[in-house]
Design an enzyme around this catalytic site. Structure first.
Site, short mmCIF file in Angstrom:
data_model
loop_
_atom_site.label_atom_id
_atom_site.label_comp_id
_atom_site.label_asym_id
_atom_site.label_seq_id
_atom_site.Cartn_x
_atom_site.Cartn_y
_atom_site.Cartn_z
N LYS A 87 74.66 58.88 68.25
CA LYS A 87 74.46 57.60 67.56
C LYS A 87 74.47 57.90 66.06
O LYS A 87 74.18 59.01 65.63
CB LYS A 87 73.09 57.01 67.96
CG LYS A 87 72.95 55.54 67.70
CD LYS A 87 73.42 54.70 68.87
CE LYS A 87 73.38 53.23 68.51
NZ LYS A 87 73.89 52.38 69.59
N GLY A 110 66.97 35.87 74.09
CA GLY A 110 68.14 36.20 73.27
C GLY A 110 69.42 35.67 73.90
O GLY A 110 69.83 36.13 74.97
N GLY A 161 72.49 35.80 72.52
CA GLY A 161 73.60 36.30 71.70
C GLY A 161 74.78 36.56 72.62
O GLY A 161 75.00 35.82 73.59
N VAL A 205 75.54 39.23 74.73
CA VAL A 205 75.19 39.67 76.10
C VAL A 205 74.42 38.58 76.83
O VAL A 205 74.73 38.24 77.98
CB VAL A 205 74.38 40.99 76.05
CG1 VAL A 205 73.92 41.38 77.45
CG2 VAL A 205 75.20 42.11 75.43
P1 NAD Z 1 73.67 39.73 69.47
O1 NAD Z 1 73.32 40.02 68.06
O2 NAD Z 1 74.95 39.06 69.79
O3 NAD Z 1 72.51 38.87 70.16
C1 NAD Z 1 71.17 39.06 69.94
C2 NAD Z 1 70.52 37.68 70.00
O4 NAD Z 1 69.10 37.85 69.99
C3 NAD Z 1 70.87 36.79 68.81
O5 NAD Z 1 71.28 35.52 69.27
C4 NAD Z 1 69.56 36.72 68.03
O6 NAD Z 1 69.39 35.49 67.34
C5 NAD Z 1 68.56 36.86 69.13
N1 NAD Z 1 67.23 37.30 68.69
C6 NAD Z 1 66.90 38.15 67.70
N2 NAD Z 1 65.57 38.27 67.61
C7 NAD Z 1 65.06 37.48 68.58
C8 NAD Z 1 63.75 37.19 69.01
N3 NAD Z 1 62.68 37.71 68.42
N4 NAD Z 1 63.59 36.34 70.06
C9 NAD Z 1 64.65 35.78 70.67
N5 NAD Z 1 65.92 36.01 70.30
C10 NAD Z 1 66.12 36.85 69.28
O7 NAD Z 1 73.55 41.15 70.22
P2 NAD Z 1 74.12 41.52 71.65
O8 NAD Z 1 75.38 42.29 71.46
O9 NAD Z 1 74.07 40.36 72.55
O10 NAD Z 1 73.04 42.60 72.11
C11 NAD Z 1 71.78 42.21 72.61
C12 NAD Z 1 70.98 43.43 72.99
O11 NAD Z 1 71.70 44.18 73.97
C13 NAD Z 1 70.72 44.41 71.83
O12 NAD Z 1 69.45 45.01 72.04
C14 NAD Z 1 71.80 45.46 72.00
O13 NAD Z 1 71.42 46.70 71.45
C15 NAD Z 1 71.89 45.52 73.51
N6 NAD Z 1 73.17 45.99 74.01
C16 NAD Z 1 74.32 45.31 73.73
C17 NAD Z 1 75.53 45.77 74.24
C18 NAD Z 1 76.81 45.01 73.99
O14 NAD Z 1 77.80 45.30 74.67
N7 NAD Z 1 76.84 44.06 73.08
C19 NAD Z 1 75.56 46.93 75.02
C20 NAD Z 1 74.37 47.60 75.33
C21 NAD Z 1 73.17 47.13 74.80
#
Ligand code: NAD
Length: 357
Positions: free
Chosen positions: A83, A183, A185, A187
């Site tokens: 990382k 969340g 977002g 995922v």
């Molecule tokens: P993203 O930034 O698209 O979504 C995150 C969402 O969480 C956003 O909508 C944000 O507003 C919301 N958020 C932030 N703080 C919050 C809170 N306190 N309460 C509620 N919602 C809150 O990110 P993502 O790509 O969807 O990733 C989400 C999680 O999954 C992260 O922890 C990331 O490390 C993990 N992850 C993602 C992937 C991937 O393929 N994108 C792979 C493995 C792990």
């Protein structure tokens, strides 16, 4: 004193190499952590984050790179864990020159670390990085890469959730199951879409109003507020925002029987909080096991991208989740510990093979 704590931190998690990257001209301050390369080159995203203290950045990169080692091992990939973090407010200090300078450091590692997108880094940034190093994965579609990994991550989370449910209740059906998604977002939204198709009852909270409104409108999710999220009576809690939300403050409030979500490092302390969940009778599907869909997709890109192949590999998460939960039961340990043991076993076995020429 600082050096002591630095080496203690690095050695306690078993890292092979940690590289501190500094460049005065561009203001670059970055750390690349290579946790383990027994299975293959270390791969993990680049996070651009405004850490309050440099120690926090080191802590983050060490923990995340270790998680990548276990994630790739359990997913059966020929990859190690790594990382990188760039310290600073990406909106203020991110420039083409800074990103390209970072990429030069990656190039100097000769493929021992492969970088990818993470929080604070987008596809345009990857274009700059790609100019200086070929050791990049997860490139956008228009650059010949595999594109957004989130649908694959969400699919794996969904399958891991179903496997854990099967293990717990004998049925994997999510129909009428109450699922709290924290969340919405990338995922979270893809996961909600799948839950909706299966007629689950979805509760959701997101600090981003627009994201919240979207899933309420599109998938009939029920919006809840931040205070309610841990207290709701439901079947499943799916953390899909931040890490560390499963901790001594939240565990006593939880009224679910299963935790399965996409966020990385959900347990604030993997031993303490894993045990507390077990004592409460809550099954925890380890995050690095069920959120591996993204890295599986990225890995497929390195082999010559094929979407079907990527989805087929993600589907293995279902069986691995069952295997981990059964192992934890048999060995009277937690799923987190069982998953780490399984991942470590594979690494140790391959390390033995590698002794032979
Ligand atoms: P993203 O930034 O698209 O979504 C995150 C969402 O969480 C956003 O909508 C944000 O507003 C919301 N958020 C932030 N703080 C919050 C809170 N306190 N309460 C509620 N919602 C809150 O990110 P993502 O790509 O969807 O990733 C989400 C999680 O999954 C992260 O922890 C990331 O490390 C993990 N992850 C993602 C992937 C991937 O393929 N994108 C792979 C493995 C792990």
């Amino acid at each position: 004193m600082i050096n002591d704590s630095l080496f203690t931190q690095v050695s306690s998690l078993g890292h092979e190499q940690v590289m501190f990257c500094y460049d005065e001209e561009t203001g670059l301050r970055a750390i690349i952590a290579i946790h383990n390369t027994v299975l293959g080159p270390s791969l993990g995203g680049l996070r651009f984050w405004h850490y309050e203290r440099e120690e926090d950045a080191l802590f983050d990169v060490l923990r995340l790179s270790r998680g990548m080692t276990f994630k790739s091992s359990l997913a059966g990939l020929h990859l190690g864990g790594g990382k990188a973090v760039i310290i600073g407010d990406s909106r203020k200090i991110k420039t083409e020159a800074l990103l390209r300078r970072f990429a030069k450091f990656v190039e100097n590692l000769n493929g021992k670390y492969i970088t990818a997108e993470d929080v604070g880094v987008d596809e345009h940034d990857m274009e700059y990085i790609f100019r200086e190093t070929k050791h990049v994965a997860g490139l956008p579609l228009y650059m010949g890469g595999s594109g957004d990994p989130s649908p694959f991550t969400a699919y794996g989370v969904y399958l891991g959730m179903k496997a854990a449910l099967k293990y717990q209740t004998g049925s994997e059906s999510l129909e009428n199951k109450k699922v709290i998604v924290q969340g919405a977002g990338k995922v979270g939204t893809y996961l909600i879409e799948r839950l909706h198709k299966e007629n689950a009852i979805i509760y959701v909270f997101d600090i981003n109003e627009a994201n919240l409104k979207h899933v309420v409108k599109e998938y009939k999710a029920i919006a809840v507020n931040e205070a309610e999220i841990y207290k709701l009576e439901a079947d499943i809690y799916a953390p899909c925002a931040l890490g560390g939300t499963v901790n001594p403050q939240t565990i006593p409030q939880l009224k679910v029987s299963l935790i399965a979500g996409g966020a990385n490092n959900q347990l604030l302390d993997e031993i303490r909080d894993g045990k507390a969940l077990q004592e409460k009778g809550i099954i925890y599907a380890p995050d690095f096991l069920i959120n591996a869909g993204g890295v599986i997709n990225v890995y497929t890109e390195l082999e010559g991208y094929n979407e079907k192949k990527a989805y087929a590999k993600v589907e293995r998460i279902y069986d691995t989740t069952l295997k981990v939960l059964k192992k934890a039961e048999e060995e009277k340990t937690t799923p987190q510990e069982a998953a780490i043991a399984l991942a470590t076993d594979r690494i140790n076995q391959i390390a033995q093979i590698k002794k032979f020429i």
